[in-house]
Design an enzyme around this catalytic site. Structure first.
Site, PDB file in Angstrom:
ATOM      1  CG  ASN A   7      -1.734   1.235   1.092  1.00  0.00           C
ATOM      2  OD1 ASN A   7      -1.401   2.304   0.867  1.00  0.00           O
ATOM      3  ND2 ASN A   7      -3.080   0.858   1.715  1.00  0.00           N
ATOM      4  CD  GLU A  34      -4.740   4.368   1.137  1.00  0.00           C
ATOM      5  OE1 GLU A  34      -4.315   3.831   2.223  1.00  0.00           O
ATOM      6  OE2 GLU A  34      -5.345   5.431   1.015  1.00  0.00           O
ATOM      7  CE1 TYR A 109      -6.675   0.559   1.504  1.00  0.00           C
ATOM      8  CE2 TYR A 109      -8.040   1.969  -0.116  1.00  0.00           C
ATOM      9  CZ  TYR A 109      -7.505   1.722   1.021  1.00  0.00           C
ATOM     10  OH  TYR A 109      -7.584   2.519   2.052  1.00  0.00           O
ATOM     11  CG  ASP A 150      -4.516  -2.406   3.407  1.00  0.00           C
ATOM     12  OD1 ASP A 150      -4.532  -2.963   4.628  1.00  0.00           O
ATOM     13  OD2 ASP A 150      -4.380  -1.002   3.551  1.00  0.00           O
ATOM     14  CG  ASN A 152      -7.678  -1.526   5.864  1.00  0.00           C
ATOM     15  OD1 ASN A 152      -6.815  -0.897   6.727  1.00  0.00           O
ATOM     16  ND2 ASN A 152      -8.115  -1.005   4.819  1.00  0.00           N
ATOM     17  CG  ASP A 250       0.402   5.056   6.157  1.00  0.00           C
ATOM     18  OD1 ASP A 250       0.272   4.733   4.991  1.00  0.00           O
ATOM     19  OD2 ASP A 250      -0.758   5.682   6.708  1.00  0.00           O
ATOM     20  CG  HIS A 251       0.168   0.273   4.525  1.00  0.00           C
ATOM     21  ND1 HIS A 251      -0.525  -0.806   4.985  1.00  0.00           N
ATOM     22  CD2 HIS A 251      -0.482   1.359   4.590  1.00  0.00           C
ATOM     23  CE1 HIS A 251      -1.722  -0.190   5.139  1.00  0.00           C
ATOM     24  NE2 HIS A 251      -1.657   1.225   5.116  1.00  0.00           N
TER      25      HIS A 251
END
Length: 261
Positions: A7, A34, A109, A150, A152, A250-251
Site C-alpha cells: 500500500n 491506495e 484494498y 491491504d 485492513n 505508512d505501509h
DNA sequence: ATGGCAGCTTTGAGCTGA
C-alpha cells in the site's frame, strides 16, 4: 518466483520509492494499493521505461489498485464481483504466465470500515462476504492463486503492538476477524503465519505520535495462498526498512517466494 | 486524556485513512 504487495499511499507521491523497491526486490509481480489517482494520472511511462508491465484500476482521490509485473498480465478483471453499484476501485485480478505454468494474482484494498457505528462498517463486512464468495469460485480452479493486499484486518492480538488500543476498531472487531477466518477457512494459507509464530511483525505504522519510532505497528497486509501456491511456499519477508526511507508510505511491502513447479 | 501525520481537493479548510 517472488510476489509482493504494498500500500503506497499515493503512487504519485511514492514513485521514487516504487522504482527503488522494484530495483532492489526484483519481484515477478508487485500488487499496489491506495494509488489515489485515476488511470490517466498513474505514472505508467516511468515504470514501463524501467522494464515493467502495468495494469491499473484507478479512482480519483481515493482507493485504486494496480499490478506491476515483468510479464504481461492476462485475463484481467477490474472490480470485485457481487455488487454492480459498488464504484470503489479496490480489486484487480489477472493471470501471470510463467515459464513453468501460471499464477492467478489479485491486488486487494479491503475497506477500512471506521468508524464502526456508520455505514462504512457494514460496507466492509459485505465486501468481505463478496471477496469470500469470489475466492471460493477461484479456488475451484485448483490452480496457484495469490490474494495479496491491504486487508485492513489485524488477525490476532499478537499482530498489534498494543492490541488493547484496537478492541473497538473496525480493523480488529470480532466480526472483522471472524470474516477473515471465514476467508482463510475456504482453504487458503496466510503466508506469513505459515512460516513463523513470531510476534512483533508489523506492516503498518501510523504517521502520528511517533508510531514508527516506538515500533507501535500493526500487521494488516497479507498474502493468502491457494493449496497449489502454498505447496510451493519457500519464504515470506516484510521489507520493514522501507518505512525508514524519506517521506515513506505508512505501509511497507510484504513478499512471498514460491518455488518453481 | 488528547492529539499528534500525510495526501487529496473545492488550493485551503475539510475529508479520509488506520
Amino acid at each position: 518466483m517472488r510476489i509482493a504487495t504494498w500500500n503506497v499511499n499515493s503512487v504519485r507521491q511514492r514513485l521514487g520509492h516504487l522504482l527503488d523497491f522494484l530495483k532492489e526486490a526484483e519481484p515477478d509481480a508487485l500488487c499496489l494499493q491506495e494509488l489515489k489517482c485515476m488511470d490517466a494520472d498513474f505514472p505508467r511511462r516511468e515504470i514501463e521505461e524501467a522494464g515493467w508491465q502495468v495494469e491499473t484500476h484507478g479512482q480519483k482521490t481515493f482507493n485504486g489498485v494496480a499490478i506491476i509485473s515483468r510479464s504481461k498480465l492476462e485475463d484481467v478483471r477490474r472490480g470485485l464481483p457481487g455488487d454492480e453499484s459498488d464504484e470503489q476501485a479496490r480489486y484487480l485480478e489477472g493471470v501471470l504466465p510463467l515459464g513453468t505454468g501460471v499464477v492467478r494474482l489479485a491486488s486487494i484494498y479491503l475497506p477500512n470500515g471506521n468508524p464502526p457505528n456508520t455505514e462504512k462498517y457494514p460496507y466492509k463486512l459485505n465486501w468481505m462476504r463478496r471477496l469470500t464468495a469470489h475466492a471460493k469460485e477461484l479456488l475451484a480452479h485448483e490452480e496457484p492463486l495469490v490474494l495479496a493486499g491491504d486487508y485492513n484486518v489485524i488477525p490476532e492480538p499478537r499482530d498489534a503492538r498494543e492490541p488493547a488500543a484496537w478492541v473497538d476498531d473496525a480493523l480488529f472487531l470480532p466480526p472483522t476477524r471472524s470474516a477473515f477466518r471465514g476467508l482463510i477457512n475456504l482453504g487458503l494459507t496466510e503466508a506469513l503465519r505459515a512460516t513463523t509464530d513470531t510476534p512483533g511483525l508489523y506492516t503498518f505504522w501510523d504517521y502520528q505520535a511517533g508510531a514508527w519510532q516506538r515500533n507501535n505497528g500493526i500487521r494488516i497486509d497479507h498474502l493468502l495462498l491457494s493449496p497449489q501456491a502454498a505447496d510451493r511456499l519457500a519464504g515470506v519477508s516484510i521489507a520493514k526498512h522501507v518505512r525508514g526511507w524519506d517521506k515513506p508510505s505508512d505501509h511497507v511491502p510484504v513478499l512471498v517466494e514460491l518455488r518453481p513447479q
